[in-house]
Design an enzyme around this catalytic site. Structure first.
Site, PDB file in Angstrom:
ATOM      1  N   ASP A 255      47.358 -66.294  93.591  1.00 10.01           N
ATOM      2  CA  ASP A 255      47.628 -66.837  92.546  1.00 10.01           C
ATOM      3  C   ASP A 255      46.850 -66.884  91.522  1.00 10.01           C
ATOM      4  OD1 ASP A 255      47.842 -69.818  92.350  1.00 10.01           O
ATOM      5  OD2 ASP A 255      48.784 -70.226  93.776  1.00 10.01           O
TER       6      ASP A 255
ATOM      7  N   SER B 122      56.308 -70.099  74.305  1.00 12.55           N
ATOM      8  CA  SER B 122      57.952 -70.662  73.907  1.00 12.55           C
ATOM      9  C   SER B 122      58.263 -71.045  72.692  1.00 12.55           C
ATOM     10  CB  SER B 122      57.907 -71.261  74.967  1.00 12.55           C
ATOM     11  OG  SER B 122      59.448 -71.928  75.286  1.00 12.55           O
TER      12      SER B 122
ATOM     13  N   TYR C  63      57.542 -79.154  81.643  1.00 10.45           N
ATOM     14  CA  TYR C  63      57.509 -77.740  81.485  1.00 10.45           C
ATOM     15  C   TYR C  63      57.086 -77.387  79.777  1.00 10.45           C
ATOM     16  CZ  TYR C  63      58.751 -73.026  79.979  1.00 10.45           C
ATOM     17  OH  TYR C  63      58.694 -71.160  79.167  1.00 10.45           O
TER      18      TYR C  63
ATOM     19  N   LYS D  93      52.754 -75.883  78.067  1.00 11.08           N
ATOM     20  CA  LYS D  93      53.424 -74.340  77.407  1.00 11.08           C
ATOM     21  C   LYS D  93      52.592 -75.266  76.332  1.00 11.08           C
ATOM     22  CE  LYS D  93      55.069 -71.958  79.799  1.00 11.08           C
ATOM     23  NZ  LYS D  93      54.293 -70.166  80.029  1.00 11.08           N
TER      24      LYS D  93
ATOM     25  N   ARG E  69      73.620 -81.647  76.804  1.00  9.29           N
ATOM     26  CA  ARG E  69      72.835 -81.613  77.799  1.00  9.29           C
ATOM     27  C   ARG E  69      71.310 -81.898  76.982  1.00  9.29           C
ATOM     28  NH1 ARG E  69      70.576 -75.976  79.783  1.00  9.29           N
ATOM     29  NH2 ARG E  69      69.551 -75.981  77.570  1.00  9.29           N
TER      30      ARG E  69
HETATM   31  P1  NAD Z   1      59.378 -65.337  86.080  1.00 13.94           P
HETATM   32  O1  NAD Z   1      59.728 -66.581  87.230  1.00 13.94           O
HETATM   33  O2  NAD Z   1      59.948 -64.025  86.261  1.00 13.94           O
HETATM   34  O3  NAD Z   1      58.381 -64.904  85.872  1.00 13.94           O
HETATM   35  C1  NAD Z   1      57.045 -65.197  86.277  1.00 13.94           C
HETATM   36  C2  NAD Z   1      56.004 -64.887  87.187  1.00 13.94           C
HETATM   37  O4  NAD Z   1      55.293 -65.278  87.951  1.00 13.94           O
HETATM   38  C3  NAD Z   1      57.202 -64.534  89.453  1.00 13.94           C
HETATM   39  O5  NAD Z   1      56.936 -63.419  89.489  1.00 13.94           O
HETATM   40  C4  NAD Z   1      56.302 -65.512  89.780  1.00 13.94           C
HETATM   41  O6  NAD Z   1      56.108 -65.440  91.099  1.00 13.94           O
HETATM   42  C5  NAD Z   1      54.945 -65.864  89.383  1.00 13.94           C
HETATM   43  N1  NAD Z   1      53.841 -67.183  89.502  1.00 13.94           N
HETATM   44  C6  NAD Z   1      54.054 -68.074  89.371  1.00 13.94           C
HETATM   45  N2  NAD Z   1      53.748 -69.191  89.268  1.00 13.94           N
HETATM   46  C7  NAD Z   1      52.742 -67.616  90.100  1.00 13.94           C
HETATM   47  C8  NAD Z   1      50.988 -67.894  89.911  1.00 13.94           C
HETATM   48  N3  NAD Z   1      50.542 -69.528  90.714  1.00 13.94           N
HETATM   49  N4  NAD Z   1      49.821 -67.503  90.546  1.00 13.94           N
HETATM   50  C9  NAD Z   1      51.103 -66.371  90.315  1.00 13.94           C
HETATM   51  N5  NAD Z   1      51.777 -65.644  90.676  1.00 13.94           N
HETATM   52  C10 NAD Z   1      52.805 -67.119  89.757  1.00 13.94           C
HETATM   53  O7  NAD Z   1      59.470 -66.181  84.704  1.00 13.94           O
HETATM   54  P2  NAD Z   1      59.016 -64.824  83.034  1.00 13.94           P
HETATM   55  O8  NAD Z   1      61.071 -65.392  82.701  1.00 13.94           O
HETATM   56  O9  NAD Z   1      59.065 -63.744  83.464  1.00 13.94           O
HETATM   57  O10 NAD Z   1      58.531 -65.466  82.342  1.00 13.94           O
HETATM   58  C11 NAD Z   1      57.329 -65.141  82.044  1.00 13.94           C
HETATM   59  C12 NAD Z   1      56.668 -66.616  81.363  1.00 13.94           C
HETATM   60  O11 NAD Z   1      56.963 -66.550  80.615  1.00 13.94           O
HETATM   61  C13 NAD Z   1      56.294 -67.826  82.179  1.00 13.94           C
HETATM   62  O12 NAD Z   1      55.427 -68.355  81.917  1.00 13.94           O
HETATM   63  C14 NAD Z   1      57.557 -68.423  81.201  1.00 13.94           C
HETATM   64  O13 NAD Z   1      57.489 -69.974  81.148  1.00 13.94           O
HETATM   65  C15 NAD Z   1      57.316 -67.605  79.674  1.00 13.94           C
HETATM   66  N6  NAD Z   1      58.888 -67.494  79.222  1.00 13.94           N
HETATM   67  C16 NAD Z   1      60.024 -67.398  79.708  1.00 13.94           C
HETATM   68  C17 NAD Z   1      61.403 -67.389  79.299  1.00 13.94           C
HETATM   69  C18 NAD Z   1      62.590 -67.032  79.641  1.00 13.94           C
HETATM   70  O14 NAD Z   1      63.257 -67.609  79.372  1.00 13.94           O
HETATM   71  N7  NAD Z   1      62.823 -66.363  80.687  1.00 13.94           N
HETATM   72  C19 NAD Z   1      60.601 -68.318  77.715  1.00 13.94           C
HETATM   73  C20 NAD Z   1      59.747 -68.565  77.682  1.00 13.94           C
HETATM   74  C21 NAD Z   1      58.673 -68.522  78.258  1.00 13.94           C
HETATM   75  C1  UD1 Z   2      65.909 -73.616  77.376  1.00 15.48           C
HETATM   76  C2  UD1 Z   2      65.229 -74.623  77.754  1.00 15.48           C
HETATM   77  C3  UD1 Z   2      63.201 -74.429  77.094  1.00 15.48           C
HETATM   78  C4  UD1 Z   2      63.015 -73.360  77.307  1.00 15.48           C
HETATM   79  C5  UD1 Z   2      63.867 -71.838  77.590  1.00 15.48           C
HETATM   80  C6  UD1 Z   2      63.381 -70.787  78.293  1.00 15.48           C
HETATM   81  C7  UD1 Z   2      66.335 -76.673  78.135  1.00 15.48           C
HETATM   82  C8  UD1 Z   2      66.421 -78.335  77.293  1.00 15.48           C
HETATM   83  N1  UD1 Z   2      65.322 -75.972  77.067  1.00 15.48           N
HETATM   84  O1  UD1 Z   2      66.343 -73.393  76.004  1.00 15.48           O
HETATM   85  O2  UD1 Z   2      62.577 -75.435  77.496  1.00 15.48           O
HETATM   86  O3  UD1 Z   2      61.711 -72.721  77.504  1.00 15.48           O
HETATM   87  O4  UD1 Z   2      65.712 -72.277  77.866  1.00 15.48           O
HETATM   88  O5  UD1 Z   2      63.958 -70.941  79.168  1.00 15.48           O
HETATM   89  O6  UD1 Z   2      66.390 -76.298  79.249  1.00 15.48           O
HETATM   90  N2  UD1 Z   2      73.934 -73.584  76.900  1.00 15.48           N
HETATM   91  C9  UD1 Z   2      75.420 -74.324  78.293  1.00 15.48           C
HETATM   92  N3  UD1 Z   2      76.097 -73.618  79.533  1.00 15.48           N
HETATM   93  C10 UD1 Z   2      74.506 -73.961  80.851  1.00 15.48           C
HETATM   94  C11 UD1 Z   2      73.663 -73.347  79.734  1.00 15.48           C
HETATM   95  C12 UD1 Z   2      73.158 -73.809  78.812  1.00 15.48           C
HETATM   96  O7  UD1 Z   2      76.532 -74.405  77.577  1.00 15.48           O
HETATM   97  O8  UD1 Z   2      75.152 -73.877  81.769  1.00 15.48           O
HETATM   98  C13 UD1 Z   2      73.788 -73.970  76.389  1.00 15.48           C
HETATM   99  C14 UD1 Z   2      72.007 -74.198  75.547  1.00 15.48           C
HETATM  100  O9  UD1 Z   2      73.459 -75.804  75.617  1.00 15.48           O
HETATM  101  C15 UD1 Z   2      72.082 -73.891  74.523  1.00 15.48           C
HETATM  102  C16 UD1 Z   2      72.148 -72.719  74.906  1.00 15.48           C
HETATM  103  O10 UD1 Z   2      73.492 -72.829  75.614  1.00 15.48           O
HETATM  104  O11 UD1 Z   2      73.003 -74.547  73.345  1.00 15.48           O
HETATM  105  C17 UD1 Z   2      70.845 -71.831  75.027  1.00 15.48           C
HETATM  106  O12 UD1 Z   2      70.569 -72.981  76.281  1.00 15.48           O
HETATM  107  P1  UD1 Z   2      69.372 -72.072  77.709  1.00 15.48           P
HETATM  108  O13 UD1 Z   2      69.958 -70.899  77.790  1.00 15.48           O
HETATM  109  O14 UD1 Z   2      69.399 -73.284  78.359  1.00 15.48           O
HETATM  110  O15 UD1 Z   2      68.584 -71.844  76.780  1.00 15.48           O
HETATM  111  P2  UD1 Z   2      67.219 -73.109  75.376  1.00 15.48           P
HETATM  112  O16 UD1 Z   2      68.093 -74.347  75.717  1.00 15.48           O
HETATM  113  O17 UD1 Z   2      67.613 -72.644  74.430  1.00 15.48           O
END
Ligand code: NAD
Ligand code: UD1
Length: 341
Positions: A57, A123, A148, A152, A291
Site C-alpha cells: 500500500d 485530472s 474524487y 485530486k 447525469r
Molecule cells: P486503476 O484503478 O486502473 O489504477 C490504479 C491502481 O492503483 C490500481 O492498480 C490499484 O490497485 C492501485 N491502488 C489503489 N489504491 C492503492 C493503494 N492505497 N496502494 C497501492 N496501490 C493502490 O486507475 P487508472 O485509470 O489507471 O488511474 C490511475 C490514476 O489516474 C488514478 O490516480 C486516477 O485517479 C487518475 N486518473 C484516471 C483517469 C481515468 O479516466 N482513468 C482520469 C483522470 C485521472
Molecule cells: C468522469 C467523472 C470525472 C472523472 C472522469 C475520469 C463524473 C461526473 N465525472 O468524467 O470526475 O475525472 O470520469 O474518470 O462522473 N456518458 C453517457 N453514458 C454513460 C457514461 C457517460 O452518456 O453511461 C456521457 C457523460 O454524460 C459524458 C461523457 O459520456 O458526457 C463522458 O463521460 P465519462 O466517461 O463518465 O467521463 P467524464 O464525465 O468526462
C-alpha cells in the site's frame, strides 16, 4: 529506475511498458485493490523482461522507506488511487485517505530518501465547470462536484506546497482528459471490476452483450447534437506524456502543470457512431436525463505540453476505439475459457 505506484492499473501499466521500452527499469508498487497480478505478467510479455513488483500500500510509510532505500529509484510516477466518482460520494473518507493520505505519505518518504522528481496522475476534473474552451493550464481550478475530484485538487495543492517548501523538488501535475483505448497488442487495457461509470467501458460491455443498452445522459446540452463533448485520449499517447514529463522534469524545478489531451472534443453520439462504424457492432441506446455533476463540454488546449514536453497525442478516435474493442474481445474470450475450465 522509476517507481510507479498503482503500476498494475490501467494507466500505470501502460506507463511501465513505455518506460521499459526505452531500456529503463521499473518498480511497481500496487495493492491490487483495482487490478490483478496478471497485469504484471502482461507487462513482462510486452517489455520482454519483468518489471520489479511489490505488493503493498502506498500509505505504508515503512514500506516506502524500504523501497526507496533498497532500489536505485530516482523518480516516482504516482498513479495509485481510487477513481470511481459514485463510490467517492458514498465513501468520501476512503477516497481522501487513499488519494490525499497516500500522496502525503509518498512525498514524506521521497523527501526523506532524497528523491525529488515526481509525476502525478491528476485530472481535468480539477478545472470544475470551466466554460471557456479549450481549457489551458492557466484556467483557474474550479470546484469539483464530488469527493474524487476534490481529492485530486487537494493532492495538487499538497504538491504545490511541498514544491514551494524545498527548491530540490521537481513535480509534474499531469491533468488527464478522458483516457480510453488499450495497448495495440490487446494485452493491456481497462478492466473494470464493478459497473462502469465512464462512457467507453460501459459502451464496450454493451457491445459484447454483457449489458443491454447504453444510457446517453442528456441530449439538451448546448452542443451541436445536444450530448456531452469530451476530449478522449488514447492511453498509449497518455503514457508517452509521462515519459516526456519525466525527461523534462530533470531540467526543471518546482511545480509544472501539463494538460494531456488531444485538443479535440467528440460528443457521446459521435463516439457511438464512430464505434459502430469501425467495429460493425450496433449499440442499443436510450436517452436519459443529464447525469448529476456532468458538464456540457471539456476539451484541452494541449499547446503547453507540445511546447514544453515536445509531446502531442497521435492516435485518432477510430484507433482508440479499435484498440479498445480488440482488448474487450480478448477479455471476453479469456473469461469464457476460464468459465469453461
Ligand atoms: P486503476 O484503478 O486502473 O489504477 C490504479 C491502481 O492503483 C490500481 O492498480 C490499484 O490497485 C492501485 N491502488 C489503489 N489504491 C492503492 C493503494 N492505497 N496502494 C497501492 N496501490 C493502490 O486507475 P487508472 O485509470 O489507471 O488511474 C490511475 C490514476 O489516474 C488514478 O490516480 C486516477 O485517479 C487518475 N486518473 C484516471 C483517469 C481515468 O479516466 N482513468 C482520469 C483522470 C485521472
Ligand atoms: C468522469 C467523472 C470525472 C472523472 C472522469 C475520469 C463524473 C461526473 N465525472 O468524467 O470526475 O475525472 O470520469 O474518470 O462522473 N456518458 C453517457 N453514458 C454513460 C457514461 C457517460 O452518456 O453511461 C456521457 C457523460 O454524460 C459524458 C461523457 O459520456 O458526457 C463522458 O463521460 P465519462 O466517461 O463518465 O467521463 P467524464 O464525465 O468526462
Amino acid at each position: 529506475m522509476i517507481l510507479i505506484t498503482g503500476g498494475a492499473g490501467y494507466i500505470g501499466a501502460h506507463v511501465a511498458v513505455e518506460w521499459m521500452d526505452r531500456g529503463e527499469d521499473v518498480l511497481i508498487l500496487d495493492n491490487l485493490c483495482n487490478s490483478e497480478r496478471s497485469a504484471i505478467e502482461r507487462i513482462s510479455t510486452l517489455a520482454g523482461r519483468p518489471p520489479g513488483f511489490v505488493y503493498g500500500d502506498v500509505r505504508n510509510r515503512r514500506l516506502l522507506d524500504t523501497l526507496l532505500r533498497d532500489y536505485p529509484i530516482d523518480a516516482v510516477v504516482h498513479c495509485a488511487g481510487l477513481k470511481a466518482v459514485g463510490e467517492s460520494v458514498r465513501e468520501p473518507l476512503r477516497y481522501y485517505d487513499t488519494n490525499v493520505g497516500g500522496s502525503v505519505v509518498l512525498c514524506q518518504a521521497m523527501a526523506q530518501a532524497g528523491v525529488f522528481r515526481l509525476v502525478f496522475s491528476s485530472s481535468a476534473t480539477v478545472y470544475g465547470d470551466c466554460t471557456r474552451m479549450p481549457i489551458s493550464e492557466t484556467c483557474t481550478t474550479g470546484q469539483p462536484t464530488n469527493p474524487y475530484g476534490m481529492s485530486k485538487l487537494m493532492c495538487e495543492n499538497v504538491m504545490k506546497s511541498v514544491a514551494g517548501s524545498d527548491p530540490r523538488w521537481s513535480i509534474g501535475l499531469l491533468r488527464y482528459f478522458n483516457p480510453i483505448g488499450a495497448h495495440a497488442s490487446g494485452l493491456l487495457g481497462e478492466a473494470p471490476t464493478s459497473t462502469p461509470n465512464n462512457l467507453l467501458p460501459y459502451l464496450l460491455q454493451v457491445a459484447s452483450g454483457e449489458r443491454q443498452a447504453l444510457s446517453v445522459y442528456g441530449r439538451d446540452y448546448p452542443t451541436p447534437d445536444g450530448t456531452g463533448v469530451r476530449d478522449y485520449i488514447h492511453v498509449v499517447d497518455l503514457a508517452q506524456g509521462h515519459t516526456c514529463a519525466l525527461d523534462a522534469l530533470r531540467e526543471r524545478r518546482g511545480i509544472s502543470v501539463w494538460n494531456l489531451g488531444t485538443g479535440r472534443g467528440y460528443s457521446v453520439l459521435e463516439v457511438i457512431n464512430a464505434f459502430e462504424k469501425v467495429t460493425g457492432v450496433p449499440i442499443p441506446m436510450t436517452f436519459e436525463p443529464r447525469r448529476p455533476g456532468d458538464i456540457a463540454c471539456c476539451w484541452a488546449d494541449p499547446r503547453k505540453s507540445l511546447e514544453e514536453l515536445g509531446w502531442q497525442a497521435r492516435h485518432s478516435l477510430e484507433s482508440m476505439l479499435t484498440d479498445a474493442w480488440r482488448w474487450q474481445c480478448n477479455q471476453h474470450r479469456h473469461e469464457k475459457i476460464r468459465q469453461a475450465n
